[in-house]
Scaffold this motif. Structure first.
Motif, short mmCIF file in Angstrom:
data_model
loop_
_atom_site.label_atom_id
_atom_site.label_comp_id
_atom_site.label_asym_id
_atom_site.label_seq_id
_atom_site.Cartn_x
_atom_site.Cartn_y
_atom_site.Cartn_z
N ALA A 99 55.81 51.00 42.79
CA ALA A 99 54.64 50.99 41.91
C ALA A 99 53.38 51.03 42.77
CB ALA A 99 54.65 49.76 41.02
N ASN A 100 52.42 51.83 42.36
CA ASN A 100 51.19 52.02 43.12
C ASN A 100 50.25 50.84 42.88
OD1 ASN A 100 48.63 52.80 44.06
ND2 ASN A 100 49.08 54.96 43.72
N VAL A 101 50.31 49.88 43.78
CA VAL A 101 49.54 48.64 43.64
C VAL A 101 48.04 48.92 43.67
CG1 VAL A 101 49.10 46.38 44.66
CG2 VAL A 101 51.42 47.25 44.55
N ASP A 102 47.61 49.87 44.50
CA ASP A 102 46.18 50.21 44.54
C ASP A 102 45.71 50.75 43.20
OD1 ASP A 102 45.94 49.39 47.20
OD2 ASP A 102 46.46 51.38 47.98
N LYS A 103 46.52 51.60 42.59
CA LYS A 103 46.18 52.16 41.27
C LYS A 103 46.13 51.05 40.22
CE LYS A 103 47.71 55.53 37.85
NZ LYS A 103 48.74 56.47 37.45
N ILE A 104 47.10 50.14 40.29
CA ILE A 104 47.14 49.02 39.35
C ILE A 104 45.90 48.16 39.52
CG2 ILE A 104 48.36 46.88 38.74
CD1 ILE A 104 50.98 48.44 39.51
N LYS A 105 45.54 47.87 40.77
CA LYS A 105 44.36 47.04 41.04
C LYS A 105 43.10 47.74 40.52
CE LYS A 105 41.82 44.67 44.69
NZ LYS A 105 41.78 44.30 46.12
N GLU A 110 38.78 48.16 36.55
CA GLU A 110 38.14 49.04 35.57
C GLU A 110 38.15 48.42 34.17
OE1 GLU A 110 39.62 53.11 33.57
OE2 GLU A 110 39.29 53.27 35.75
N LYS A 111 39.21 47.68 33.85
CA LYS A 111 39.34 47.07 32.52
C LYS A 111 38.71 45.67 32.46
CE LYS A 111 43.35 49.78 31.19
NZ LYS A 111 42.68 50.69 30.28
N GLY A 112 38.09 45.24 33.57
CA GLY A 112 37.32 44.00 33.52
C GLY A 112 37.91 42.78 34.18
N VAL A 113 39.03 42.91 34.87
CA VAL A 113 39.60 41.76 35.57
C VAL A 113 38.80 41.57 36.87
CG1 VAL A 113 41.65 40.78 36.68
CG2 VAL A 113 41.90 42.21 34.62
N GLU A 117 39.90 37.32 41.12
CA GLU A 117 41.12 36.81 40.47
C GLU A 117 42.34 37.61 40.94
OE1 GLU A 117 41.47 34.07 38.65
OE2 GLU A 117 39.32 33.73 38.98
N ILE A 118 42.19 38.93 41.06
CA ILE A 118 43.29 39.78 41.52
C ILE A 118 43.68 39.40 42.94
CG2 ILE A 118 43.98 42.15 42.05
CD1 ILE A 118 41.89 43.02 39.88
N ASN A 119 42.70 39.10 43.76
CA ASN A 119 42.95 38.78 45.17
C ASN A 119 43.62 37.42 45.37
OD1 ASN A 119 41.91 41.24 46.00
ND2 ASN A 119 39.84 40.42 46.26
N LYS A 120 43.73 36.63 44.31
CA LYS A 120 44.40 35.33 44.40
C LYS A 120 45.93 35.47 44.44
CE LYS A 120 40.81 32.60 42.13
NZ LYS A 120 40.49 31.78 40.93
N VAL A 121 46.44 36.66 44.13
CA VAL A 121 47.89 36.87 44.11
C VAL A 121 48.26 38.03 45.03
CG1 VAL A 121 48.18 36.01 41.76
CG2 VAL A 121 47.83 38.44 42.13
N ASP A 122 49.50 38.02 45.48
CA ASP A 122 50.05 39.19 46.16
C ASP A 122 50.45 40.14 45.05
OD1 ASP A 122 51.75 41.12 47.25
OD2 ASP A 122 52.56 39.75 48.75
N LEU A 123 49.60 41.11 44.77
CA LEU A 123 49.77 41.97 43.60
C LEU A 123 51.11 42.70 43.60
CD1 LEU A 123 48.32 42.68 41.01
CD2 LEU A 123 47.18 44.55 42.21
N SER A 124 51.58 43.12 44.76
CA SER A 124 52.86 43.82 44.83
C SER A 124 54.00 42.92 44.36
CB SER A 124 53.13 44.31 46.26
OG SER A 124 54.36 44.98 46.32
#
Length: 174
Positions: A99-105, A110-113, A117-124
């Motif tokens: 899964a493209n983590v950069d695209k997800i981020k 873009e949707k307001g997150v 907050e995103i950087n608090k987790v290992d998104l992958s």
């Protein structure tokens, strides 16, 4: 809005459906952990030869275990609803593979997150990106079997279903 079409479809369904009272316990004493992929809808159950009321089915992105929700649901199926066997069923060509983590981020931002907050987790890891469908199934089976709240005697299988043909491949048997 999508909800309007869904409500219209539901009204048509209700008008043409012959309802019946069904029990909530799975007739086959089976719990299935599988992917939320839309291609599995009206496909997986016939491929397995199961009907409504036969099994408890837990769906999530990539049939992975991230956190405790899947284990909690498996435990409920086993200890509360009488399931005796668990099947982890992955599928070929899974969208969670790499899964493209950069695209997800980017989409999240873009949707307001908020980015902080995103950087608090290992998104992958959080999103459950997988490198290989078969290895993912084997690892998920292992996580279920090794979880301290899943008794040693619980049978856990691992399978892959071909998303085009419906053929099952057993990766782990019990």
């Amino acid at each position: 809005m999508i909800i309007d079409k869904v409500l219209e479809n539901n009204q048509n369904f209700v008008e043409n459906f012959e309802g019946e009272e069904l029990g909530h316990l799975p007739k086959m004493n089976l719990c299935i952990v599988t992917c939320m992929d839309t291609r599995l809808t009206n496909f997986l159950e016939p491929a397995l030869g199961i009907d409504r009321e036969d099994a408890k089915i837990i769906r999530n992105a990539g049939n992975t275990i991230v956190g405790e929700d899947v284990i909690r649901s498996v435990a409920a199926a086993v200890y509360s609803l009488g399931c005796e066997e668990v099947m982890v069923i992955g599928h070929t060509n899974c969208g969670m593979k790499n899964a493209n983590v950069d695209k997800i981020k980017s989409s999240m931002i873009e949707k307001g997150v908020p980015e902080e907050e995103i950087n608090k987790v290992d998104l992958s890891k959080w999103i459950g990106s997988i490198e290989d469908e078969e290895i993912n199934v084997i690892e998920t089976v292992k996580k279920i079997k090794e979880h301290p709240l899943i008794a040693d005697g619980i049978i856990v299988h691992g399978l892959i279903v071909d998303i085009v043909t419906g053929e099952l491949k057993v990766l782990v048997k019990g």
